[in-house]
Each structure stands twice: as structure tokens, then as C-alpha cells.
Design a protein around this motif. Sequence first.
Motif, PDB file in Angstrom:
ATOM      1  N   ALA A  97      -6.294   8.791   3.140  1.00  0.00           N
ATOM      2  CA  ALA A  97      -6.943  10.173   2.552  1.00  0.00           C
ATOM      3  C   ALA A  97      -7.498   9.159   0.978  1.00  0.00           C
ATOM      4  N   ALA A  98      -8.267   9.733   0.287  1.00  0.00           N
ATOM      5  CA  ALA A  98      -8.568   9.561  -1.174  1.00  0.00           C
ATOM      6  C   ALA A  98      -8.743  10.841  -1.892  1.00  0.00           C
ATOM      7  N   LYS A  99      -8.063  10.850  -3.234  1.00  0.00           N
ATOM      8  CA  LYS A  99      -8.155  12.148  -3.903  1.00  0.00           C
ATOM      9  C   LYS A  99      -8.931  11.795  -5.077  1.00  0.00           C
ATOM     10  N   VAL A 100      -9.407  12.668  -5.859  1.00  0.00           N
ATOM     11  CA  VAL A 100     -10.111  12.644  -7.090  1.00  0.00           C
ATOM     12  C   VAL A 100      -9.275  13.466  -8.317  1.00  0.00           C
ATOM     13  N   MET A 101      -9.166  12.877  -9.398  1.00  0.00           N
ATOM     14  CA  MET A 101      -8.656  13.603 -10.681  1.00  0.00           C
ATOM     15  C   MET A 101      -9.424  13.255 -11.822  1.00  0.00           C
ATOM     16  N   GLY A 125      -5.874  -5.243   1.276  1.00  0.00           N
ATOM     17  CA  GLY A 125      -5.539  -4.068   0.589  1.00  0.00           C
ATOM     18  C   GLY A 125      -6.292  -3.040   0.957  1.00  0.00           C
ATOM     19  N   TYR A 126      -7.217  -2.539   0.348  1.00  0.00           N
ATOM     20  CA  TYR A 126      -8.073  -1.401   0.653  1.00  0.00           C
ATOM     21  C   TYR A 126      -9.515  -1.205   0.067  1.00  0.00           C
ATOM     22  N   THR A 127     -10.474  -0.555   0.511  1.00  0.00           N
ATOM     23  CA  THR A 127     -11.571  -0.260  -0.123  1.00  0.00           C
ATOM     24  C   THR A 127     -12.058   0.876  -0.279  1.00  0.00           C
ATOM     25  N   LEU A 128     -12.576   1.412  -1.227  1.00  0.00           N
ATOM     26  CA  LEU A 128     -12.758   2.852  -1.726  1.00  0.00           C
ATOM     27  C   LEU A 128     -14.348   2.969  -2.188  1.00  0.00           C
ATOM     28  N   GLU A 129     -15.044   3.893  -1.737  1.00  0.00           N
ATOM     29  CA  GLU A 129     -16.195   4.374  -2.195  1.00  0.00           C
ATOM     30  C   GLU A 129     -16.115   5.858  -3.020  1.00  0.00           C
ATOM     31  N   GLN A 142     -12.803  10.571 -17.674  1.00  0.00           N
ATOM     32  CA  GLN A 142     -12.124   9.675 -16.874  1.00  0.00           C
ATOM     33  C   GLN A 142     -12.233   9.940 -15.518  1.00  0.00           C
ATOM     34  N   PHE A 143     -12.613   9.300 -14.515  1.00  0.00           N
ATOM     35  CA  PHE A 143     -12.713   9.677 -13.081  1.00  0.00           C
ATOM     36  C   PHE A 143     -11.508   8.719 -12.426  1.00  0.00           C
ATOM     37  N   CYS A 144     -10.640   9.345 -11.932  1.00  0.00           N
ATOM     38  CA  CYS A 144      -9.471   8.659 -11.244  1.00  0.00           C
ATOM     39  C   CYS A 144      -9.330   8.862  -9.673  1.00  0.00           C
ATOM     40  N   PHE A 145      -9.318   7.881  -8.909  1.00  0.00           N
ATOM     41  CA  PHE A 145      -9.444   7.798  -7.394  1.00  0.00           C
ATOM     42  C   PHE A 145      -8.283   7.354  -6.955  1.00  0.00           C
ATOM     43  N   HIS A 146      -7.495   7.967  -6.217  1.00  0.00           N
ATOM     44  CA  HIS A 146      -6.139   7.640  -5.740  1.00  0.00           C
ATOM     45  C   HIS A 146      -6.277   7.360  -4.034  1.00  0.00           C
ATOM     46  N   ARG A 147      -5.819   6.310  -3.761  1.00  0.00           N
ATOM     47  CA  ARG A 147      -5.845   6.218  -2.302  1.00  0.00           C
ATOM     48  C   ARG A 147      -4.409   6.787  -1.646  1.00  0.00           C
ATOM     49  N   LEU A 181       0.965  -1.106  -0.042  1.00  0.00           N
ATOM     50  CA  LEU A 181       0.131   0.051   0.080  1.00  0.00           C
ATOM     51  C   LEU A 181       0.910   1.226   0.085  1.00  0.00           C
ATOM     52  N   GLY A 182       2.190   1.112  -0.205  1.00  0.00           N
ATOM     53  CA  GLY A 182       3.235   2.216  -0.373  1.00  0.00           C
ATOM     54  C   GLY A 182       2.809   3.279  -1.533  1.00  0.00           C
ATOM     55  N   GLU A 183       3.278   4.376  -1.511  1.00  0.00           N
ATOM     56  CA  GLU A 183       3.340   5.185  -2.527  1.00  0.00           C
ATOM     57  C   GLU A 183       4.406   4.946  -3.589  1.00  0.00           C
ATOM     58  N   GLY A 184       4.072   5.272  -4.839  1.00  0.00           N
ATOM     59  CA  GLY A 184       5.094   4.918  -5.880  1.00  0.00           C
ATOM     60  C   GLY A 184       6.056   5.833  -6.078  1.00  0.00           C
ATOM     61  N   THR A 185       7.297   5.839  -6.697  1.00  0.00           N
ATOM     62  CA  THR A 185       8.110   6.575  -7.128  1.00  0.00           C
ATOM     63  C   THR A 185       8.031   7.470  -8.255  1.00  0.00           C
ATOM     64  N   TRP A 186       7.180   7.028  -9.068  1.00  0.00           N
ATOM     65  CA  TRP A 186       6.590   7.568 -10.283  1.00  0.00           C
ATOM     66  C   TRP A 186       5.308   7.774 -10.789  1.00  0.00           C
ATOM     67  N   PHE A 187       4.613   6.860 -10.408  1.00  0.00           N
ATOM     68  CA  PHE A 187       3.276   6.554 -10.744  1.00  0.00           C
ATOM     69  C   PHE A 187       2.349   6.390  -9.809  1.00  0.00           C
ATOM     70  N   PRO A 188       1.236   7.235  -9.383  1.00  0.00           N
ATOM     71  CA  PRO A 188       0.296   7.020  -8.176  1.00  0.00           C
ATOM     72  C   PRO A 188      -0.750   5.834  -8.660  1.00  0.00           C
ATOM     73  N   GLU A 189      -0.932   5.093  -7.772  1.00  0.00           N
ATOM     74  CA  GLU A 189      -1.857   4.010  -7.852  1.00  0.00           C
ATOM     75  C   GLU A 189      -3.225   4.939  -8.423  1.00  0.00           C
ATOM     76  N   ILE A 190      -4.064   4.536  -9.224  1.00  0.00           N
ATOM     77  CA  ILE A 190      -5.333   4.882  -9.498  1.00  0.00           C
ATOM     78  C   ILE A 190      -6.390   4.006  -9.914  1.00  0.00           C
ATOM     79  N   ILE A 191      -7.368   4.236  -9.318  1.00  0.00           N
ATOM     80  CA  ILE A 191      -8.717   3.433  -9.875  1.00  0.00           C
ATOM     81  C   ILE A 191      -9.198   4.293 -11.032  1.00  0.00           C
ATOM     82  N   GLU A 192      -9.560   3.768 -12.232  1.00  0.00           N
ATOM     83  CA  GLU A 192      -9.958   4.561 -13.164  1.00  0.00           C
ATOM     84  C   GLU A 192     -11.435   3.973 -13.673  1.00  0.00           C
TER      85      GLU A 192
END
Length: 496
Positions: free
Chosen positions: A412-416, A437-441, A399-404, A364-375
Motif C-alpha cells: 500500500a502507498a499513502k500520501v500526506m 527495495g521498492y518502486t513507487l509511482e 511538501q508531498f510525502c509518500f509512504h510505503r 522494508l519493515g515499519e519503523g517504531t517512531w518514524f514512518p519512511e517517506i519520500i518527500e
Amino acid sequence: MDMKNLRCKRLLLLAWLPVLAAARLQAADAPLYVWPADCPIKPGERVLFLGDSIVAPGMYAHVANALVDELCADQKTPTFFSYGVAGATAQSIVPELSKALKGGPYDWILLNYGQNDSGRFTPEQFREHAKALLAEVRKQAPQARLGWISVAGTEPTPYADEKDQEKRAQSQREARDKCAAIAAATKALCAEEKILYVPLHEKFEEVLKERDAQGLKVCFTMDGVHPNLPGNWLLGAAILQGLGFQPDAWSVGVLHGDAFSDQGRLAMSSRAKPLSLRFDSLFLCLRLVPPPVDELVCAPARKPVVLDGDLAEWDGVPASTAAAPLHVTMELMPKQADRYAASVRTCHDEKDLFFAFDVREPDLGEGTWFPEIIEVFLDGRKDRSTSGNVWRKDPGLTQFCFHRDFSGAAPAAKVMVNGDVAQGEGVRTAVRTSAEGYTLEAAIPLTNFKQVAVKSGTSLPLDWAVSFTDQAINLDWLGLMSRSSSTRGYGQLRLE
């Protein structure tokens, strides 16, 4: 009847049963194919595919690893890796080499440039650029043996016989001829430099001729250049075959994705039955299969949805899943796909469209060059007679991008939002960790959709995917690699 002889035969048979059972077990456990001894790449070696945007998704390597691991089970085999830069040529990649080789050391580096070069340089210029590139690779990776995979080349449309496609077909043939000249220059260069030549262009040419001879209206690229999911499996197998990997015919089920859209030109829906593709020139037989589910039923919420990441109120709502091996559309971390999966559920009330995602992943860590997104891609265009493109900012397509983000004290959850950004106004989301892992609404206001009224009885074209951290792997619900640039092949979100 001689009972004594019969008894002796029975005893003899009983004595042999353990031996026969062991023989059957050994046969069952035996690999389907033994890695060829005369293959220049040896078991245990690390092989890098280095190229442009065609190589960048890592699917050539994914396919090679998947086929080798399945057919050569329990053997020591090579591992294939990928690094690609969009738009790269044999000349422009040189400054990027240090980044490309950072994951090494590699025993082999197989270069795959030529598609972008074919439209910018003559074969002679390409050859000079390629020689300079080889010199630089040798300097930075002196331990590696080198090879070059010839450019697969532009794919001509299988609808060239239609009158309104004559100009397009002619343009594609001319582009393919340029690629053929680059492939010929590549082959000559490999002979001169005494490096391995992998004849991907020639193998793809054979397949295309067989496709047309069989009258198959199937495409292996999403736009004439970039392979779609079936195309990546076909070309990945062709690369293996070019390396000397030649097992008996082997069948693999692959989501058909947009293969029947004529490179995004034609509207299409999922086929009811699989279509088997067999080519004499290739060991791999592709079974183009429809997705297990291509429609999400969005019923009225059974209970009020509280956006807190807890999916307790979603009990009983059907889920649709994306997981390996069927839904993999990108893989930069070899042989890890089985560790990732995701599912989605959806419902609505009188104000909002709700999505609930349950994601399984090992880190569940952050990436070095690409943030994980649910599209999530929703096509709310009024006119869908032509394919939509997020990057054109087509009104109604978003395209809705949800980033945990679990890097802070609290999840925190962010929206792009890309495309029609107005449809992303007021979107709310929440996330929490889970055992695997994680759950996101997420909640999208129904009033955001201006071109069509989204209410009970409405159907919207939809796709969804998860791009995991640093693109370790990408899972797409429908096997679409073109989801941002084309809406062909989208499924449906049906509001009840």
C-alpha cells in the motif's frame, strides 16, 4: 661494458623486486592516520553525542565516523552515535535521559547543550542545571565516562557590512556573546567536575574569524543556529580535533546546499565550480561542490503511465540519483549509509505530473517512531522573491510525502501533504517491492497548482529526499537540510 657485472646487477634487482613490490603495497595499504594514543577516547569505544536539535540529525556522528573510517582505514576505531531533542536544555533533557540512553551501553557520553540555554538562563543557572544533569547521567550510565562539547554558538552573517543587515548582525553578535558566556561556564564546570572539555565554541570562533578575514560569503548554518551540510562537516571535524584527532590537511567534497544564501535570505542557484575552503585552525578542507544534477527535465510521457508500481513504461526516461556519501543529510544508524540509495524520474501528460522512484534499502519493515517517506517539495508560488516555508503554509508551496506500507496482505502507498494542502488533492500513488527495495509511482493533477499554470514550458523550484525508517538515514537530492523551512537552494523541475 662489463657484462658480468651488469648481469649480476640485473639478478640482484630481480631478487629485490618482490620486496619492493611488497613495500609499495604495504605503503598503499597503510592508514593515512593512526588513531592518537593520547586521545582520551580509545579504539573500539562507543561514544554518544547527546544534545538538542543541532545534534538530533546525527550529522556530527556521521562526519566523525566518516572521517575516522577513511583516515584510519583498517584500524579499530571508536563508533559515534547521536541522540538529540529539539529545544532541549540542560534542564529539560533530564526526563528524556532514559530514552536517550536506551541504545547503550556507551563508553563515553559527550553532552552538547547551551544554545537553547543561552537565551533562557544566566550562565550561573546553566551551570547549576548542568551539574544536576551530570549527576543524573552518572546515575543512569555509571559505566560511561563523561565530557561536554561547548556550544558552537550563533553564526554571525558574513554580510554584516551591508546597511540593511546592521540590526540583524547586531542581534546575532549579542546572541553569540551569550553563547560565549555559556561556553566559559561549561569549561569551568568541566574542570570542577573533572570531565572532558571539547572546545567547539572556540574552534568555531577561529574559523569564523578566518572566514571573515578571507572575505568569504559562505554560511555554515541554515538559520544562524542549525548547521547546514557544510557546517555539519566543519563542526564534526572540529569536535574530532578537540578530542585530539589531528591529521594532516584533508579535503572532502560536500554539496554546497544553501551555503551561499546567507542563512536563507538570498536567492541562489548552484555554483558552476567547486569552492575550496581552507582554514589554518582546522585540518579539514571543505570543497563545496554543486550537485551532479539540479534540474529534472519533465518531458511528455512516452507511453501512458499506469500507476501500479511497475516502472516498465519508464524505460529510457533519465533518472537522477541520491546516494551516500554526497547526499547524506541525516544518519541515526551509524555506518550504514552505503546500504541506501534512491532515484527519481518524471514526466507529464495533459492532466498529471508523474514521478517514479526506485528506492534501495536493506529493510522494508515499519519503523517504531518514524514512518519512511519520500518527500517531494514543489514551489508553485506566484511570488518567489522571498524564501518559502512549508510550516508557514505559504500558498503554492507543498511538501508531498509518500509512504510505503508493506505490513498488510498487499503493498500500500499513502500520501500526506504539508504546506498548501490544496495542491495535494486527488494525488494518486502505487508501490511494489523490488529486488533491492521498492518502486513507487505518483501522479499529481496539474490543475492543483492555482498560483501558476503548470504546463509545457513551466519551471518549478523542486527538491526531493528520502527519509528512511526511523530516520536511519536521510538522502537529499541537493544536500539541503533546510528544505522544509526554506526554498533557497532548490533545483528546478522543467516541463517540456
